[in-house]
Motif scaffolding. Sequence first.
Motif, PDB file in Angstrom:
ATOM      1  N   THR A 161     -37.854   5.923  42.765  1.00  0.00           N
ATOM      2  CA  THR A 161     -37.852   5.695  41.323  1.00  0.00           C
ATOM      3  C   THR A 161     -39.209   4.909  41.262  1.00  0.00           C
ATOM      4  O   THR A 161     -39.197   3.916  41.790  1.00  0.00           O
ATOM      5  CB  THR A 161     -36.453   4.585  41.097  1.00  0.00           C
ATOM      6  OG1 THR A 161     -35.335   5.483  41.211  1.00  0.00           O
ATOM      7  CG2 THR A 161     -36.581   4.187  39.661  1.00  0.00           C
ATOM      8  N   SER A 163     -39.873   3.784  38.059  1.00  0.00           N
ATOM      9  CA  SER A 163     -39.603   3.072  36.775  1.00  0.00           C
ATOM     10  C   SER A 163     -38.102   2.672  36.652  1.00  0.00           C
ATOM     11  O   SER A 163     -37.441   3.417  36.480  1.00  0.00           O
ATOM     12  CB  SER A 163     -40.285   3.732  35.475  1.00  0.00           C
ATOM     13  OG  SER A 163     -39.756   3.072  34.277  1.00  0.00           O
ATOM     14  N   PRO A 165     -36.754   0.879  34.270  1.00  0.00           N
ATOM     15  CA  PRO A 165     -36.264   1.021  32.940  1.00  0.00           C
ATOM     16  C   PRO A 165     -36.057   2.451  32.320  1.00  0.00           C
ATOM     17  O   PRO A 165     -35.033   2.743  31.852  1.00  0.00           O
ATOM     18  CB  PRO A 165     -37.468   0.397  31.912  1.00  0.00           C
ATOM     19  CG  PRO A 165     -38.215  -0.354  32.684  1.00  0.00           C
ATOM     20  CD  PRO A 165     -37.959  -0.200  34.184  1.00  0.00           C
ATOM     21  N   GLN A 166     -37.108   3.383  32.963  1.00  0.00           N
ATOM     22  CA  GLN A 166     -36.698   4.614  32.752  1.00  0.00           C
ATOM     23  C   GLN A 166     -35.435   5.451  33.352  1.00  0.00           C
ATOM     24  O   GLN A 166     -34.836   6.084  33.184  1.00  0.00           O
ATOM     25  CB  GLN A 166     -37.865   5.606  33.350  1.00  0.00           C
ATOM     26  CG  GLN A 166     -39.269   5.580  32.239  1.00  0.00           C
ATOM     27  CD  GLN A 166     -40.236   6.247  32.720  1.00  0.00           C
ATOM     28  OE1 GLN A 166     -40.179   7.256  33.446  1.00  0.00           O
ATOM     29  NE2 GLN A 166     -41.539   6.110  31.956  1.00  0.00           N
ATOM     30  N   ALA A 167     -35.180   4.866  34.836  1.00  0.00           N
ATOM     31  CA  ALA A 167     -34.098   5.144  35.297  1.00  0.00           C
ATOM     32  C   ALA A 167     -32.688   4.923  34.915  1.00  0.00           C
ATOM     33  O   ALA A 167     -31.723   5.540  34.647  1.00  0.00           O
ATOM     34  CB  ALA A 167     -33.952   4.440  36.874  1.00  0.00           C
ATOM     35  N   ALA A 169     -32.295   4.314  31.517  1.00  0.00           N
ATOM     36  CA  ALA A 169     -32.079   5.123  30.272  1.00  0.00           C
ATOM     37  C   ALA A 169     -31.701   6.520  30.605  1.00  0.00           C
ATOM     38  O   ALA A 169     -30.640   6.986  29.999  1.00  0.00           O
ATOM     39  CB  ALA A 169     -33.456   5.426  29.604  1.00  0.00           C
ATOM     40  N   GLY A 170     -32.112   6.885  32.023  1.00  0.00           N
ATOM     41  CA  GLY A 170     -31.709   8.125  32.434  1.00  0.00           C
ATOM     42  C   GLY A 170     -29.889   7.993  32.909  1.00  0.00           C
ATOM     43  O   GLY A 170     -29.196   9.185  32.618  1.00  0.00           O
ATOM     44  N   GLN A 172     -28.093   6.207  31.306  1.00  0.00           N
ATOM     45  CA  GLN A 172     -27.253   6.164  30.388  1.00  0.00           C
ATOM     46  C   GLN A 172     -26.930   7.395  29.614  1.00  0.00           C
ATOM     47  O   GLN A 172     -25.902   7.679  28.982  1.00  0.00           O
ATOM     48  CB  GLN A 172     -28.038   5.262  29.184  1.00  0.00           C
ATOM     49  CG  GLN A 172     -27.949   3.557  29.681  1.00  0.00           C
ATOM     50  CD  GLN A 172     -26.739   3.036  29.392  1.00  0.00           C
ATOM     51  OE1 GLN A 172     -25.611   3.574  28.472  1.00  0.00           O
ATOM     52  NE2 GLN A 172     -26.482   1.887  29.812  1.00  0.00           N
ATOM     53  N   ARG A 173     -27.910   8.388  29.777  1.00  0.00           N
ATOM     54  CA  ARG A 173     -27.937   9.561  29.020  1.00  0.00           C
ATOM     55  C   ARG A 173     -26.747  10.315  30.060  1.00  0.00           C
ATOM     56  O   ARG A 173     -26.077  10.972  29.253  1.00  0.00           O
ATOM     57  CB  ARG A 173     -29.088  10.290  29.435  1.00  0.00           C
ATOM     58  CG  ARG A 173     -30.212  10.011  28.253  1.00  0.00           C
ATOM     59  CD  ARG A 173     -31.400  10.981  28.019  1.00  0.00           C
ATOM     60  NE  ARG A 173     -32.099  11.022  29.299  1.00  0.00           N
ATOM     61  CZ  ARG A 173     -33.157  10.130  29.860  1.00  0.00           C
ATOM     62  NH1 ARG A 173     -33.289   9.219  28.786  1.00  0.00           N
ATOM     63  NH2 ARG A 173     -33.931  10.390  30.769  1.00  0.00           N
ATOM     64  N   PRO A 191     -28.683   0.749  26.525  1.00  0.00           N
ATOM     65  CA  PRO A 191     -29.905   0.730  27.286  1.00  0.00           C
ATOM     66  C   PRO A 191     -30.677  -0.580  27.066  1.00  0.00           C
ATOM     67  O   PRO A 191     -31.180  -1.157  27.689  1.00  0.00           O
ATOM     68  CB  PRO A 191     -30.697   1.947  26.958  1.00  0.00           C
ATOM     69  CG  PRO A 191     -29.687   3.101  26.399  1.00  0.00           C
ATOM     70  CD  PRO A 191     -28.463   2.148  25.872  1.00  0.00           C
ATOM     71  N   SER A 192     -30.734  -0.987  25.793  1.00  0.00           N
ATOM     72  CA  SER A 192     -31.322  -2.079  25.474  1.00  0.00           C
ATOM     73  C   SER A 192     -31.030  -3.486  25.802  1.00  0.00           C
ATOM     74  O   SER A 192     -31.693  -4.423  25.895  1.00  0.00           O
ATOM     75  CB  SER A 192     -31.582  -2.267  23.777  1.00  0.00           C
ATOM     76  OG  SER A 192     -30.269  -2.539  23.129  1.00  0.00           O
TER      77      SER A 192
END
Length: 223
Positions: A161, A163, A165-167, A169-170, A172-173, A191-192
């Motif tokens: 990994t 990032s 934050p990107q992980a 966000a992923g 959460q999706r 996510p926020s």
Amino acid sequence: MTYDRLTRRGALTGAADLMASGLAAATSPALGDAPQAEGYATVPGGRIYWRKFGDGPKTPLLTLHGGPGSSHQYLLPLQALADERPVIFYDQLGCGRADAPEEESAYSIQRSVDELDAVRAALRLDRVALLGHSWGAVLAVEYLCQGRGQGVERLVLSGATASIPQAVAGFQRLFATMPNGCGLCPGSRSPSSVGRRRGGIDPGNPIPGSCPRARPRSRASFD
């Protein structure tokens, strides 16, 4: 320090595919007559459990399992490389057969980096090829970024990994697609809001946005 691929690339690739797909067996057949050893090593915070396969002349392979909170078991297919080099696995503190202290201070990235140094010292791994999977890849990168990489001849990162934050966000999706609204259980966070405590890991619900009834059982929860 050289970052290079290990020989026997096919074996590593096959094992990495098993890890990524989640199909690696919890145990794997013994590797012929390769010497085996196991034991415990003292590290900051307690003791970890280790296993070693093989005693070949090539650079030892030291593996770092994922999680935080998993164990070394799913990495055992990598013992197929033990006909040419020692292959070492260990359960990080709070995982598998290692000690599991109650103090939250025992579960931090810095202590895990110090733990890795202690494991290398206990097993006399002056030269090593380091393989990290998932969280283990994060640990390996942090270890090297802190200048601890003396004697690390090769680095292999699997499922890394880059990032957080990107992980998140992923994650959460993916949670949003879970059936029966489990990904939106009461107490879920957007996510926020994830990441305001403990670097993105809530000690009461370590997987951001996940259903409380799906929480992992391990005590390993990292700052």
